[in-house]
Design an enzyme around this catalytic site. Sequence first.
Site, mmCIF file in Angstrom:
data_model
loop_
_atom_site.group_PDB
_atom_site.id
_atom_site.type_symbol
_atom_site.label_atom_id
_atom_site.label_comp_id
_atom_site.label_asym_id
_atom_site.label_seq_id
_atom_site.Cartn_x
_atom_site.Cartn_y
_atom_site.Cartn_z
ATOM 1 N N ASP A 143 0.813 -1.222 0.000
ATOM 2 C CA ASP A 143 0.000 0.000 0.000
ATOM 3 C C ASP A 143 0.844 1.268 0.000
ATOM 4 O OD1 ASP A 143 -2.349 -1.562 0.116
ATOM 5 O OD2 ASP A 143 -2.076 -1.799 2.273
ATOM 6 N N HIS A 192 -5.169 -1.965 -5.509
ATOM 7 C CA HIS A 192 -4.498 -0.766 -5.992
ATOM 8 C C HIS A 192 -5.545 0.274 -6.325
ATOM 9 C CE1 HIS A 192 -0.859 -2.987 -6.136
ATOM 10 N NE2 HIS A 192 -1.162 -3.706 -7.192
HETATM 11 P P1 GDP Z 1 -0.776 0.092 -3.595
HETATM 12 O O1 GDP Z 1 -1.406 -1.140 -3.056
HETATM 13 O O2 GDP Z 1 0.690 0.170 -3.318
HETATM 14 O O3 GDP Z 1 -1.083 0.355 -5.021
HETATM 15 O O4 GDP Z 1 -1.390 1.312 -2.768
HETATM 16 P P2 GDP Z 1 -2.937 1.545 -2.383
HETATM 17 O O5 GDP Z 1 -3.656 2.012 -3.585
HETATM 18 O O6 GDP Z 1 -3.464 0.378 -1.631
HETATM 19 O O7 GDP Z 1 -2.791 2.700 -1.281
HETATM 20 C C1 GDP Z 1 -2.303 3.935 -1.593
HETATM 21 C C2 GDP Z 1 -3.390 4.974 -1.293
HETATM 22 O O8 GDP Z 1 -2.821 6.261 -1.211
HETATM 23 C C3 GDP Z 1 -4.450 5.089 -2.367
HETATM 24 O O9 GDP Z 1 -5.668 5.373 -1.778
HETATM 25 C C4 GDP Z 1 -3.976 6.261 -3.234
HETATM 26 O O10 GDP Z 1 -5.019 6.930 -3.903
HETATM 27 C C5 GDP Z 1 -3.348 7.129 -2.196
HETATM 28 N N1 GDP Z 1 -2.201 7.899 -2.649
HETATM 29 C C6 GDP Z 1 -1.210 7.522 -3.505
HETATM 30 N N2 GDP Z 1 -0.262 8.471 -3.592
HETATM 31 C C7 GDP Z 1 -0.648 9.470 -2.772
HETATM 32 C C8 GDP Z 1 -0.071 10.735 -2.402
HETATM 33 O O11 GDP Z 1 0.996 11.130 -2.850
HETATM 34 N N3 GDP Z 1 -0.767 11.484 -1.494
HETATM 35 C C9 GDP Z 1 -1.947 11.082 -0.955
HETATM 36 N N4 GDP Z 1 -2.550 11.881 -0.071
HETATM 37 N N5 GDP Z 1 -2.521 9.900 -1.284
HETATM 38 C C10 GDP Z 1 -1.883 9.108 -2.172
HETATM 39 MG MG MG Z 2 -2.886 -1.748 -1.774
#
Ligand code: GDP
Ligand code: MG
Length: 423
Positions: free
Chosen positions: A12, A40
């Site tokens: 995440d 994601h």
């Molecule tokens: P993944 O599993 O690594 O793809 O990550 P996730 O999608 O589960 O979690 C990352 C969360 O952080 C998501 O809700 C994204 O929309 C959010 N997100 C990603 N980059 C940023 C950022 O730079 N700032 C903020 N505030 N949120 C972000």
């Molecule tokens: Mg995730």
Amino acid sequence: MLTAISGINWGDEGKGRMVDLLSSEYDIVVRYQGGNNAGHTVINERGKFILNLLPSGILREEVINVMGNGMVIDIKHLVEEMGRLQAAGIKITPDNLKISDKAAICMPYHISRDCLEEARLSDKKFGSTRRGIAPSYGDKYMKKSIRMGELFDEKALKERLTDIVEWENLMVAGVYGAEPISVSAMAEHLKKYGDIIKPFISDVSLYLDEQAKKGKKIMFEAQLGALRDIDFGIYPFTSSSNSIAAYAPIGAGIPNHKLDLSIGIMKAYSTCVGEGPFTVEYFGDKAEKLRQAGNEYGAATGRPRRVGPFDVVASKYGIRMQGADEIALTKLDVLSDMDEIEVCVAYEKDGKQTTDFPFPQGLENYKPIFKTFKGWKQDISGCRKKEDLPKEALEYIEFIEKATGAKIKYVSVGAEREAYIIF
Ligand code: GDP
Ligand code: MG
């Protein structure tokens, strides 16, 4: 050009959004491990999408997406996920989605076994997402998986299914005392969903080899971070597959190719889903404040994520395990409200400090050593250049870079596609 995008921490980290951003430069995006336990979240001009199985490149029309042999795929979930995206106007055809004939199918009995085992473990549970992933991988190594390519020979499939279900029932009915699985119900399941996805199944290994030799740009998208890798993570609180970048060519079907670039996605603080030791964990108000600032609730499950400050020890290890050439530091904007920002710079046990990540069994005996930084206390979500960032934020980034040995190339300051800075 072969590039892997993987997580440095517990997952995440924002891999989906970075793949979505960087995939504009790539021809093909490949998922090489895991199943629909991934979540994601991608936000772009077409809306907000949650992807569990499909590679994040599916949101770009010109990108071809591959689901590799290293994955375990719940075909019902896949059909539903495809339907959801198609309903939102995303094009998904055999031209832009290719599924490996060697990928294992995650069956309903895997989900049952996952739930039965978590129920048996009760308060000793591992925090499984109960989507059948561990039993699917277990069966793969027991050589009891049904693989995508088998869907094409119904007679042979029925015979193998009969043998496998007999074996599954030894556990489901025999060990757990649950309702036995019926062969006909499983055959029906495979037919119903298999028929829909058959046109997408092929020897993607051959396809990717040809494309790589032609010089196409291929991106490998990991699910989960280094600390959840089955071999190198905090075992047994890991995923059931190898999430590390080095596994990407194997899980994609092209072990004859080497990675050119490994990009690690690292969060500006720590979060962890599920059970197991989490050295830097915050509790109470401190935790709640960070969790809310970062909106740290699982994309796949909605579960509140455990949170804590940035962990130099774990991240340095993650960077080494991913062989990360470049780092994207994500969610820096989440720290903007804090007066002071803590960073864990070492672990301590019996009065001795270390910055080398310890053997997981016994990890709970280590205490975090924190260093405190002054917060920047201003909104940075509009910053698009390094110069736009406040001095304190630059100092924080610089410290992390030095302490972990990371080469930070991107910093993200918001969830939207364009909310990032190139360093
Ligand atoms: P993944 O599993 O690594 O793809 O990550 P996730 O999608 O589960 O979690 C990352 C969360 O952080 C998501 O809700 C994204 O929309 C959010 N997100 C990603 N980059 C940023 C950022 O730079 N700032 C903020 N505030 N949120 C972000
Ligand atoms: Mg995730």
